[in-house]
Design a protein around this motif. Structure first.
Motif, short mmCIF file in Angstrom:
data_model
loop_
_atom_site.label_atom_id
_atom_site.label_comp_id
_atom_site.label_asym_id
_atom_site.label_seq_id
_atom_site.Cartn_x
_atom_site.Cartn_y
_atom_site.Cartn_z
N GLY A 1 -2.51 3.53 5.02
CA GLY A 1 -1.46 4.55 4.16
C GLY A 1 -1.41 5.86 4.52
O GLY A 1 -0.39 6.70 4.87
N TYR B 1 -10.16 5.30 1.53
CA TYR B 1 -10.13 3.95 1.93
C TYR B 1 -10.18 2.77 0.71
O TYR B 1 -9.98 3.18 -0.64
CB TYR B 1 -11.68 3.56 2.43
CG TYR B 1 -11.47 1.77 2.81
CD1 TYR B 1 -11.46 1.73 4.04
CD2 TYR B 1 -13.06 2.13 1.85
CE1 TYR B 1 -11.80 0.86 4.80
CE2 TYR B 1 -13.47 0.45 2.55
CZ TYR B 1 -12.43 -0.15 3.61
OH TYR B 1 -12.91 -1.95 4.51
N ILE C 1 0.94 -0.83 0.05
CA ILE C 1 -0.02 0.22 -0.24
C ILE C 1 1.17 1.61 -0.39
O ILE C 1 1.87 1.62 0.62
CB ILE C 1 -0.80 0.00 1.01
CG1 ILE C 1 -1.94 -1.57 1.18
CG2 ILE C 1 -2.21 0.58 1.71
CD1 ILE C 1 -2.80 -1.00 2.35
N1 SME Z 1 -8.64 -0.75 4.58
C1 SME Z 1 -7.23 -0.89 4.06
C2 SME Z 1 -6.50 -1.55 3.30
C3 SME Z 1 -5.50 -2.81 4.12
S1 SME Z 1 -7.18 -4.25 4.41
O1 SME Z 1 -7.92 -3.49 5.41
C4 SME Z 1 -6.41 -5.19 5.06
C5 SME Z 1 -6.94 0.88 4.14
O2 SME Z 1 -8.56 1.26 3.76
O3 SME Z 1 -5.98 1.17 3.77
#
Ligand code: SME
Length: 151
Positions: free
Chosen positions: A77, A97, A69
């Motif tokens: 992030g 999100y 990410i």
């Molecule tokens: N929902 C997270 C991404 C990771 S997953 O939940 C495993 C996000 O918005 O950073």
């Protein structure tokens, strides 16, 4: 199980220094995911500060496509950049999100600091609406402090 009963189990797992850090983190994810009814997915991401990306190191729950990410993207992030806990009561209300599963309703991300530097985070997804309290935040901060000791 109350958080106070979980703490010695976390400490015991982390003390298994014959196991790799990845194995120990996976066991912590499994412990939290199986014990806490509203913790449906639990994972640890770690930062590559040069590339400005987060990398999934250990998890329990359904496998996710989001193993890398970029900083700034999604809840994870954003926490890489703000260094602050992010408690999301309703993921539908968030523009920035990244959806991992259609069942997820709420999420909590708590940064993990090593020597004052934000090196990663614990991320928990819940299928329950608005389940996280300050108790979760304090507990997860404590877990991250313990993990920092073995890094
Ligand atoms: N929902 C997270 C991404 C990771 S997953 O939940 C495993 C996000 O918005 O950073």
């Amino acid at each position: 199980m109350p958080f106070d009963a979980l703490k010695p189990k976390v400490t015991t797992i982390l003390a298994h220094d014959k196991e790799s850090i990845g194995q120990r983190l996976t066991e912590i994810c499994e412990l939290l995911q199986t014990t806490m009814g509203y913790y449906d997915w639990v994972g640890f991401y770690f930062a590559n500060h040069k590339e400005k990306t987060l990398h999934l190191k250990a998890f329990a729950g359904e496998p996710t496509d989001h193993t890398v990410i970029p900083f700034g993207k999604g809840i994870c992030g954003q926490v890489a950049e703000t260094n602050s806990n992010f408690v999301v009561a309703d993921v539908k209300a968030q523009n920035n999100y990244i959806a991992c599963s259609m069942y997820v309703k709420a999420e909590i991300v708590v940064p993990l600091f090593k020597d004052g530097k934000n090196v990663g985070q614990i991320d928990i997804d819940s299928h329950t609406e608005d389940p996280f309290s300050e108790e979760d935040e304090r507990f997860l901060e404590w877990v991250n402090q313990q993990v920092a000791e073995i890094l």
